[in-house]
Design an enzyme around this catalytic site. Sequence first.
Site, PDB file in Angstrom:
ATOM      1  CG  ASP A 101       0.945 119.640  24.135  1.00 43.93           C
ATOM      2  OD1 ASP A 101       0.052 118.998  23.586  1.00 43.93           O
ATOM      3  OD2 ASP A 101       1.276 119.509  25.317  1.00 43.93           O
ATOM      4  CG  ASP A 202      -4.264 117.856  24.688  1.00 45.65           C
ATOM      5  OD1 ASP A 202      -3.599 117.561  25.682  1.00 45.65           O
ATOM      6  OD2 ASP A 202      -5.431 118.317  24.751  1.00 45.65           O
ATOM      7  CD  GLU A 257      -2.965 113.450  27.207  1.00 45.49           C
ATOM      8  OE1 GLU A 257      -3.029 113.463  28.432  1.00 45.49           O
ATOM      9  OE2 GLU A 257      -3.449 114.354  26.492  1.00 45.49           O
ATOM     10  CG  HIS A 318       1.137 119.355  31.838  1.00 44.77           C
ATOM     11  ND1 HIS A 318       1.629 118.448  30.929  1.00 44.77           N
ATOM     12  CD2 HIS A 318      -0.114 119.652  31.437  1.00 44.77           C
ATOM     13  CE1 HIS A 318       0.702 118.223  30.011  1.00 44.77           C
ATOM     14  NE2 HIS A 318      -0.364 118.931  30.300  1.00 44.77           N
ATOM     15  CG  ASP A 319      -2.096 116.596  32.414  1.00 47.41           C
ATOM     16  OD1 ASP A 319      -2.426 117.777  32.623  1.00 47.41           O
ATOM     17  OD2 ASP A 319      -2.083 116.096  31.279  1.00 47.41           O
TER      18      ASP A 319
HETATM   19  C1  GLC Z   1      -4.399 116.891  28.109  1.00 47.48           C
HETATM   20  C2  GLC Z   1      -3.428 117.854  28.725  1.00 47.48           C
HETATM   21  C3  GLC Z   1      -4.103 118.521  29.874  1.00 47.48           C
HETATM   22  C4  GLC Z   1      -5.317 119.269  29.373  1.00 47.48           C
HETATM   23  C5  GLC Z   1      -6.263 118.341  28.619  1.00 47.48           C
HETATM   24  C6  GLC Z   1      -7.310 119.108  27.856  1.00 47.48           C
HETATM   25  O1  GLC Z   1      -4.710 115.843  28.952  1.00 47.48           O
HETATM   26  O2  GLC Z   1      -2.241 117.191  29.063  1.00 47.48           O
HETATM   27  O3  GLC Z   1      -3.243 119.375  30.574  1.00 47.48           O
HETATM   28  O4  GLC Z   1      -6.020 119.834  30.445  1.00 47.48           O
HETATM   29  O5  GLC Z   1      -5.551 117.578  27.679  1.00 47.48           O
HETATM   30  O6  GLC Z   1      -6.763 119.752  26.739  1.00 47.48           O
END
Ligand code: GLC
Length: 546
Positions: A101, A202, A257, A318-319
Site C-alpha cells: 500500500d 491509496d 483505490e 480495513h475500512d
Molecule cells: C484510504 C485507506 C484508509 C485511510 C485513508 C487515508 O481510504 O484505505 O484506511 O484512512 O485512505 O489515507
Amino acid sequence: MDRTQMKWWRKTSFYEIYMPSYCDGNGDGVGDFPGITSKLDYLKELGIGGIWLTPFYQSPKIDNGYDISDYYAIDPDYGTMADFERFIEETHQRGIRVIVDLVLNHTSSAHPWFQESKSSALSPKRDWYIWKSPSDQGIPNNWESFFGGSAWEWDPDTEQYYYHAFAKEQVDLNWANPEVRQAMKDVMGFWLDKGIDGFRLDVINFLKVSGQFQDNPVDGNGDQIHLYDQNQDGIVEAIGEICRYVHERDGIFMVGEVGSEDMDILRRYSGSGLLDVVFNFNLGSQEQFLPADLYKQIKLMEEQHAPDQLPTLFFSSHDMPRHISRFGEGDAELEEQRAKLMAALMLTAKGIPFIYYGDEIGMRNHIAHRIEDMRDIQGLGHYEVALKNGRTEEEALNIARTKSRDYSRSPMQWNGNRYGGFSDQAPWIGMGPGYEQIHAEAQQQQTDSMFAFYKRLLKLRIQYPALSMGDYVKLDQLKGSAIVYTKRFSSDEAVVVLQFGSEPLHLDLSDWSDQELELVAASKEPLSLGGSVVEVPPHTAVVWVS
Ligand code: GLC
C-alpha cells in the site's frame, strides 16, 4: 519469482493483511513482519496467491500508517528492513506475491518535506503542499475532511492554511508540482528494487483538487458532495505518469483505490497506460444483505467494464465492517451460511478477489463499547466534532460508532489462547467477539469449516481457468433470490449457483451448460432429482465444472 510472466494478477486471489493486527512476533501487542513471516505456511495452505500489506513505513500512526513520515524506512513497531527483506524472500519462496500500500496523496505532518514546507512561505518546498491565504470568511472554502471538521488547518507562523482531506496530520501533497511526482517515483523505484510485485495506491482519485477552490455543494441531508476535491482534471495524467514509470518493469501490478460508485468515473482510471484495476466499493459496500442489488452490480460491472478492465471483488476491508456481521442479521447460523455464499461469489465471479484477513475463519465485528476503547481516528475525529457541536457524550459516542472503522481491525484469531494466539500481551485493540471459539487452529482441522470452504474454492480457482479467467456466457437471477452463472474459458465451463433465498431451488443444469458437469464444491450438498435436475438447499452455494 518470474517477473516476465505478464498479467499474473488476472488469475491471482489476494489477501489483505492489516499490519498491526495479523501476528505479533515480539510481544508488544502490535503485529509485525516477523509475526507475519511465521504465518506464511498458513497462507500457503489457504491457497492465496498474493498479499496486500497495509502501510508499514515509518509513521506516527495517527491513521495506522496512512500518515507516512519516512517512505524509505520500516516503522520500528513492524520490525527492521532486514525483517521486511526476509518476509519478501520467504513469501516468494512459497510462490506468493506481495503488493504494498502506498500513500501518494498525503504525507504525515511529521514528514521532513512538510516540516520544511511549513518553515517559511519562501521555503523551496512550500509548493509541495497546498497552502492558501485566508478568504474574507477566514477559511479558504467549505471543504470538509473525511475525518470530521474543516479540511483546512491554520498555520499561525506563516499565516496561511494548509489542506488535508483526512486528519490534519495527513497533509495533502501538491501533485501539480513536478518535483513531488519525481520524489514519489523515486520512492516507488526503491520498493520495486526490494522485489515487491505491485502497489495498492491509496485514495488515488484525490491526488488533485480544483485550482479554483470553489465551495463544494451540499446535499439535502447536509452532506458534502465532493465535487471539487476529487476526480479533478489532470489526475489521470498524473496517474498515467507514475503507471508508465512503474510498468517499465514487467509484470508489476498497479491497483488504485478510487472511492466512487460512478462507473463513468471508475472507468477513467484503468486500462492501457494507466492502473491495471481500480479498487472500489460498488460490489462490496452493501450494508444490508440484498441479493437483488448484488446481482444488479455484477451485471453492471459486466456491461460497463471494457474487455481489458477487470473489477475487484471484495466485501470487507480495513475500512468497512466485516460482511459476516453486516449480512447475518445477528443469527450465527445465517452468518455462516451467508459468509460461505459470499466466499463462493467472490472466488468464482469475474474479477480479482481480495480476501480480508480473518474472513476466511468467519471473524465477527469487534465493537468498542466505550470511547476509551475506540482506536480509529475517523471515529475519534467525529466524536470530537460532535462534542464541539454540543452533543452529549452518549450521542457523540453513537455518532463515532457509525464512523469508526475499528470493527474489522481486531487481532487475527489464531488459536484458543489468551489474546487468540495473536500476542501474549494485551493487543493494541480489543479482541473480536467469540475469539475463544472462532480461530484458525480449530478450523484447519474441520472439513466443513469456513476455512475449509475458502481453501477448497481457492484451489478450484487455480485448477479451473473457467473460474479465475472465464467470461460469463450466462448470468441470471432466479426467483429474486438466487444468482446463477455459467463461465467459460476456452472450451471449459463452470456453473455456479448461489441460492441466497430461504427456499430450496430447483434447476435443470442442462439449461446452464451442454457439457457434462462435475460437482466440485458445495456449502451444503444439493439433491439430485433425476437427470440433470437438482435441488439446491436454502442459503447454499454450489459449483460445478465441466
Ligand atoms: C484510504 C485507506 C484508509 C485511510 C485513508 C487515508 O481510504 O484505505 O484506511 O484512512 O485512505 O489515507
